[in-house]
Structure formats: C-alpha cells, structure tokens
Design a protein around this motif. Structure first.
Motif, PDB file in Angstrom:
ATOM      1  N   GLN A  75      40.804 -25.719  19.485  1.00 25.80           N
ATOM      2  CA  GLN A  75      39.600 -25.302  20.191  1.00 25.80           C
ATOM      3  C   GLN A  75      38.685 -24.551  19.228  1.00 25.80           C
ATOM      4  OE1 GLN A  75      38.884 -26.099  23.515  1.00 25.80           O
ATOM      5  NE2 GLN A  75      40.714 -27.388  23.263  1.00 25.80           N
ATOM      6  N   LEU A  76      37.405 -24.890  19.245  1.00 25.09           N
ATOM      7  CA  LEU A  76      36.436 -24.207  18.403  1.00 25.09           C
ATOM      8  C   LEU A  76      36.210 -22.787  18.920  1.00 25.09           C
ATOM      9  CD1 LEU A  76      34.397 -24.508  16.041  1.00 25.09           C
ATOM     10  CD2 LEU A  76      32.719 -25.268  17.734  1.00 25.09           C
ATOM     11  N   VAL A  77      36.460 -21.780  18.070  1.00 26.48           N
ATOM     12  CA  VAL A  77      36.380 -20.383  18.519  1.00 26.48           C
ATOM     13  C   VAL A  77      35.419 -19.541  17.687  1.00 26.48           C
ATOM     14  CG1 VAL A  77      38.654 -20.350  19.604  1.00 26.48           C
ATOM     15  CG2 VAL A  77      38.459 -19.840  17.154  1.00 26.48           C
ATOM     16  N   GLY A  78      34.838 -20.123  16.658  1.00 27.51           N
ATOM     17  CA  GLY A  78      33.888 -19.381  15.843  1.00 27.51           C
ATOM     18  C   GLY A  78      33.334 -20.263  14.749  1.00 27.51           C
ATOM     19  N   GLY A  79      32.224 -19.824  14.166  1.00 27.15           N
ATOM     20  CA  GLY A  79      31.660 -20.611  13.082  1.00 27.15           C
ATOM     21  C   GLY A  79      30.278 -20.162  12.684  1.00 27.15           C
ATOM     22  N   LEU A  80      29.695 -20.890  11.763  1.00 30.24           N
ATOM     23  CA  LEU A  80      28.355 -20.613  11.262  1.00 30.24           C
ATOM     24  C   LEU A  80      27.765 -21.878  10.670  1.00 30.24           C
ATOM     25  CD1 LEU A  80      28.303 -19.388   7.691  1.00 30.24           C
ATOM     26  CD2 LEU A  80      30.483 -19.182   8.878  1.00 30.24           C
ATOM     27  N   TYR A  81      26.448 -21.847  10.443  1.00 32.37           N
ATOM     28  CA  TYR A  81      25.808 -22.981   9.784  1.00 32.37           C
ATOM     29  C   TYR A  81      24.706 -22.483   8.872  1.00 32.37           C
ATOM     30  CZ  TYR A  81      21.680 -22.701  12.827  1.00 32.37           C
ATOM     31  OH  TYR A  81      20.532 -22.283  13.465  1.00 32.37           O
ATOM     32  N   GLY A  82      24.306 -23.340   7.947  1.00 31.24           N
ATOM     33  CA  GLY A  82      23.241 -23.004   7.024  1.00 31.24           C
ATOM     34  C   GLY A  82      22.835 -24.216   6.216  1.00 31.24           C
ATOM     35  N   VAL A  83      22.021 -23.981   5.211  1.00 29.05           N
ATOM     36  CA  VAL A  83      21.459 -25.047   4.383  1.00 29.05           C
ATOM     37  C   VAL A  83      21.885 -24.823   2.935  1.00 29.05           C
ATOM     38  CG1 VAL A  83      19.303 -26.051   3.512  1.00 29.05           C
ATOM     39  CG2 VAL A  83      19.496 -25.382   5.922  1.00 29.05           C
ATOM     40  N   LYS A  84      22.304 -25.890   2.276  1.00 34.91           N
ATOM     41  CA  LYS A  84      22.731 -25.792   0.881  1.00 34.91           C
ATOM     42  C   LYS A  84      21.767 -26.589   0.001  1.00 34.91           C
ATOM     43  CE  LYS A  84      26.678 -27.686  -0.326  1.00 34.91           C
ATOM     44  NZ  LYS A  84      28.133 -27.871  -0.538  1.00 34.91           N
ATOM     45  N   MET A  85      21.222 -25.911  -1.001  1.00 32.50           N
ATOM     46  CA  MET A  85      20.349 -26.550  -1.980  1.00 32.50           C
ATOM     47  C   MET A  85      20.751 -26.072  -3.359  1.00 32.50           C
ATOM     48  SD  MET A  85      16.544 -26.304  -0.224  1.00 32.50           S
ATOM     49  CE  MET A  85      15.854 -27.539  -1.336  1.00 32.50           C
TER      50      MET A  85
END
Length: 214
Positions: free
Chosen positions: A138-148
């Motif tokens: 079960q998904l219980v946490g996370g983050l997202y962003g951009v990579k360059m």
C-alpha cells in the motif's frame, strides 16, 4: 520593481527582477517548454486561485546530497525494514495524494488540476519523477519533482503514516547521489526539510550552480 505579465512566448525576466518575497511573474501557462525553461533558470510555479505565479526567492532553500542528515530514529526505521521504496512506480498516485493531503496551516492546495496534468505530462516525457514508500503493498508516502542535468527540483511530498515522507526522501537522496545529482532544490523553508540537512544559499549561488549542472 515591476511584476511581469507573461505572454504566449516562453520567455522569463531575469530572476534579479523578483520582488522581495521572490515573486517574479504572473500568468502564462504550464506548457512543457515553459516549465522546462523556468526550472533551468531557477524559477518555479505556484498557483493562487486560477492564475500561475512564478517565483525565484532569495535566499534559496536547498540540500546538497553529501549533507543529508539521518536521525537515529530514522536509522532505526531503515534497520527494521518497515517500508519498501520505489521510484516512478506510482507517479500519478503520488501527485494525487500530494494534492489532497491536508497540511497544518494550509486551508487548501496549490496543486491545481492543470498543474497536476502538466506534471503528469512531464513524467510521461521523462522529466518528472516520483519516489514512493510502501507498506504491505500500500502506498503510504512519497514525493515528486523534476530532474534536469545534475539537479533535482523537489515539488511536494505527502505522508499517510509517520516517517513515510522522510523515508521516501532519504531513500531518493541516496539514489540521486549515486546517479551524480549534486543539488536538490527544496524551494522554500520547512522544518521538516531542515531536519534532513537542507539549508539556505543565496540566489546568486543557486543560479551559478544551475548554470554549471544543467
């Protein structure tokens, strides 16, 4: 200083033209070329209502991967193998949770429907990435962003359980370090990220780092 109104081109004014709070421009849209041009120049979008606002604050809150701090309690979490970690396995779910998860001191979310769709498109084109924490599948946490280039621009994170966003963030930073990432942009101050080693640097220093790593 003036507040710039963006038009149909993907141009941005010099970041030194930002207001005292970091606001640089207003308007425009979230087309992929505009977003990529923004990040390349140290600018990020943040919504107020239905209008995109573009920011480049001074100083800038960042994390150098070598300065990552892992507390004793988090080291214990890792030793106990409480959570599983993945990258890019559930991007759309991560951004949805970031959008709907309630946060202390905030009445709503800055992640609008149009922003959500724009970053999903960035993900599909290989620019945006997510990091996920799982428990019992079960998904219980996370983050997202951009990579360059050698820079990762963090956007948002969420936790459904204690320590899950920290677990995902620490795991991601360790992975990014192995990949040669030299700078993680945290954008604005939070105690949460400060506890993990993030700190302020001047905007000039930040822009110089971007120029040599993207």
């Amino acid at each position: 200083m003036p507040l710039y109104q963006l038009n149909e081109t993907f141009w941005f004014p010099p970041v030194t033209e930002s207001l005292e709070d970091g606001l640089l421009a207003i308007g425009g849209d979230l087309q992929i070329p505009r977003l990529l041009n923004a990040y390349k120049n140290g600018i990020f979008p943040w919504y107020e209502g239905n209008t995109p606002l573009w920011w480049c604050p001074d100083p800038r809150f960042i994390l150098f991967p070598d300065e990552l701090k892992i507390s004793k309690s988090m080291r214990s979490v890792f030793r106990k193998n409480i959570f599983d970690f993945s990258i890019n396995n559930a991007f759309e779910s991560v951004i949805q949770y970031c959008k709907i998860t309630k946060r202390n001191g905030q009445d709503g979310t800055w992640i609008t429907d149009s922003m959500q769709q724009a970053y999903i498109q960035l993900y599909r084109e290989g620019w945006a990435h997510s990091a996920e924490a799982w428990q019992n599948e079960q998904l219980v946490g996370g983050l997202y962003g951009v990579k360059m280039g050698n820079v990762f621009f963090g956007e948002s994170m969420f936790s459904l359980m204690s320590n899950t966003s920290k677990f995902a963030f620490i795991s991601l930073v360790q992975q990014l370090k192995e990949e040669g990432i030299v700078l993680i942009d945290c954008q604005v101050y939070t105690e949460h990220l400060e506890s993990l080693g993030a700190r302020f640097i001047s905007r000039n220093a930040f822009i110089e780092l971007l120029s040599t790593n993207i």
